[in-house]
Design an enzyme around this catalytic site. Structure first.
Site, PDB file in Angstrom:
ATOM      1  N   LYS A  85       8.841 -10.411   1.950  1.00  0.00           N
ATOM      2  CA  LYS A  85       9.187 -11.325   0.847  1.00  0.00           C
ATOM      3  C   LYS A  85      10.537 -11.960   1.151  1.00  0.00           C
ATOM      4  CE  LYS A  85       6.291  -9.473  -2.673  1.00  0.00           C
ATOM      5  NZ  LYS A  85       5.208 -10.452  -2.832  1.00  0.00           N
ATOM      6  N   LYS A 105     -10.874 -14.980   0.153  1.00  0.00           N
ATOM      7  CA  LYS A 105     -10.350 -16.242   0.683  1.00  0.00           C
ATOM      8  C   LYS A 105     -11.317 -16.814   1.723  1.00  0.00           C
ATOM      9  CE  LYS A 105      -5.453 -14.944   0.158  1.00  0.00           C
ATOM     10  NZ  LYS A 105      -4.909 -15.930  -0.761  1.00  0.00           N
ATOM     11  N   HIS A 146      -8.155  -9.295  -2.968  1.00  0.00           N
ATOM     12  CA  HIS A 146      -8.426 -10.736  -3.118  1.00  0.00           C
ATOM     13  C   HIS A 146      -8.376 -11.477  -1.784  1.00  0.00           C
ATOM     14  CE1 HIS A 146      -4.019 -11.169  -3.194  1.00  0.00           C
ATOM     15  NE2 HIS A 146      -4.197 -12.444  -2.964  1.00  0.00           N
ATOM     16  N   HIS A 198      -4.559  -5.869   2.294  1.00  0.00           N
ATOM     17  CA  HIS A 198      -4.848  -7.224   2.795  1.00  0.00           C
ATOM     18  C   HIS A 198      -4.781  -7.325   4.327  1.00  0.00           C
ATOM     19  CE1 HIS A 198      -4.366  -7.997  -1.364  1.00  0.00           C
ATOM     20  NE2 HIS A 198      -3.110  -8.352  -1.378  1.00  0.00           N
TER      21      HIS A 198
END
Ligand code: BG6
Length: 460
Positions: free
Chosen positions: A316, A172, A168, A230
């Site tokens: 994270k 963008k 994904h 990514h």
């Protein structure tokens, strides 16, 4: 490229989390913009009815989408539902019947990757595969060997030209702008190489933790979850040569060349971290060795990039949520003035999530008697994240048969080749406090570049 538009959309995993968070809002936006007007057939083994699926779509649009409007009603009207086990031939037969006269369905597999081979076999076996396309969600394997096995399994039922692998990040706008900005402007090319670029850094920091996905995350870790896909895709757009034409294969060819030129990682180029408290998350082992942070140092063995350190870090429970690229330029050959002049030369790409920006960092003279300067940024763009959303763009492209923004088989395998040597190498794991920039030990990875660049809160 077979560009005939799909005439039905089949959504395997229609009752799942991804459909609720991302896919239904994207379908709604596609209906609204006129790009989706074909039957949408949800498939799931949840024991639901069509009415329940419609309710789920309403809830999804309320919580994650743009709410209710005429387009939402149209989307609800396009919905069909088939309840059944994906692995049973009977389910696929019922799907075949529901597809009716549709000749070019798009099958979207929002299901656990372990089910991909069985589902594609079921689609092909029931006769719903001819003329069809299949869209897969990452992860595409968990290492080089399993990625190859998955590709072989897919190709038993579908040719590569019908397989659309979603990353994904490629949907963008800010990521596409890397490509556009590089090759629509001539001024960048003379400096975009080892002669002028001192190092490239990419940071993907997320404040969120594993958000209830502990069981999933235990199987992946940061390197597999966001770096192999990514981050390496972002790097490919930064580092690639200009494509020979504007078609999808020329673009994907150049990206694959970058992946192939990246030297596979060695243990000394990787630093893994885990946030404090991760082991208390639901679904996480009490002695988990899975990394929630990773920092790596890469080399691209090409004429353009040889010797330029490339740093990537992703984590994270970090201090902020931001994805940012910093291309640090070489210092002026002689330090005529003060320190700032030496450090301010860079190009910064803010890829999101809140704002997107492209800024050129430079030093200018501070008014006064001294030849002292201040770092300033020239913004080429600086705006809230652009529409359309990533999934809207990608599903729309897949429906139209445009593979440009999808990962190709050879690219996926070449990217796995980069990380493969360190995936299960039992590398050390360093704890870091939640809300920090990861373990301090990661500083050593960036020592060659004068330390890590920290994406701060967006500048207005
Ligand atoms: C997904 C990862 O692919 O990307 C998640 O599985 C991560 O762990 C997400 O949070 C980040 O995407 P974005 O678009 O929010 O930067």
């Amino acid at each position: 490229m077979n560009a005939a538009p799909s005439d039905a959309l089949v959504l395997f995993g229609a009752t799942g989390d991804l459909a609720h968070r991302k896919l239904f809002p994207a379908l709604h936006a596609l209906v609204r913009s006129g790009r989706l007007d074909v039957p949408v057939i949800g498939v799931s083994r949840s024991g639901w009815t069509l009415a329940q699926l419609r309710e789920r779509v309403r809830d999804s649009l309320q919580v994650h989408g743009a709410g209710r409007d005429a387009a939402a009603e149209r989307l609800l009207g396009l919905l069909h539902y088939i309840d059944g086990d994906y692995t049973e031939a009977q389910t696929h037969q019922r799907l075949r019947t529901a597809l009716g006269a549709a000749k070019r369905p798009l099958h979207y597999l929002a299901v656990p990757p372990s089910l991909f081979p069985m589902v594609v076999e079921g689609i092909a076996g029931s006769g719903s595969g001819a003329g069809a396309r299949v869209v897969l969600e990452k992860p595409f394997g968990r290492d080089l060997a399993s990625a190859r096995a998955l590709n072989e399994a897919l190709h038993r039922s579908f040719p590569e030209s019908s397989v659309f692998r979603i990353d994904h990040y490629l949907g963008k706008e800010a990521v596409q702008n890397l490509l556009y900005f590089r090759f629509a402007n001539a001024f960048l090319e003379p400096i975009w190489n080892r002669n002028y670029v001192r190092c490239i850094q990419i940071t993907m920091a997320e404040q969120i933790g594993v958000e209830g996905r502990g069981r999933f995350y235990e199987e992946v870790g940061a390197l597999r979850d966001v770096v192999q896909n990514h981050m390496l895709q972002v790097l490919a757009l930064l580092a690639m040569e200009p494509p020979v034409d504007s078609g999808p294969e020329a673009l994907r060819d150049e990206k694959v060349k970058v992946f192939r030129a990246i030297r596979p990682l060695a243990a000394g180029d990787v630093l893994r971290g885990q946030y404090e408290g991760y082991r208390d998350e639901h679904g996480v082992a009490a002695d988990s060795q899975v990394e929630t942070f990773v920092a790596i140092r890469l080399q691209i063995d090409s004429w353009r990039w040889a010797g330029v350190p490339i740093l990537i870090r992703a984590g994270k429970r970090m201090a902020t949520t931001a994805t940012e690229v910093l291309v640090q330029l070489e210092r002026a050959p002689q330090q005529v003035f003060d320190e700032h002049a030496a450090v301010a030369n860079y190009i910064r790409f803010r890829l999101g999530p809140d704002r997107v920006a492209i800024a050129i960092g430079a030093a200018t003279k501070r008014p006064g008697p001294l030849m002292a300067g201040d770092p300033v940024e020239l913004f080429l763009c600086n705006a809230p994240s652009a529409q359309p959303g990533d999934y809207e763009r990608l599903i729309g492209d897949a429906l139209e048969g445009d593979p440009s923004l999808f990962a190709r088989e050879d690219g996926v395998e070449a990217a796995w080749r980069v990380v493969d040597p360190v995936l299960d190498a039992g590398l050390g794991l360093h704890r870091y406090p939640q809300g920090s920039w990861g373990p301090q030990e990661a500083d050593a990875i960036a020592a060659c570049c004068g330390g890590w660049h920290r994406p701060e809160l967006p500048r207005q």
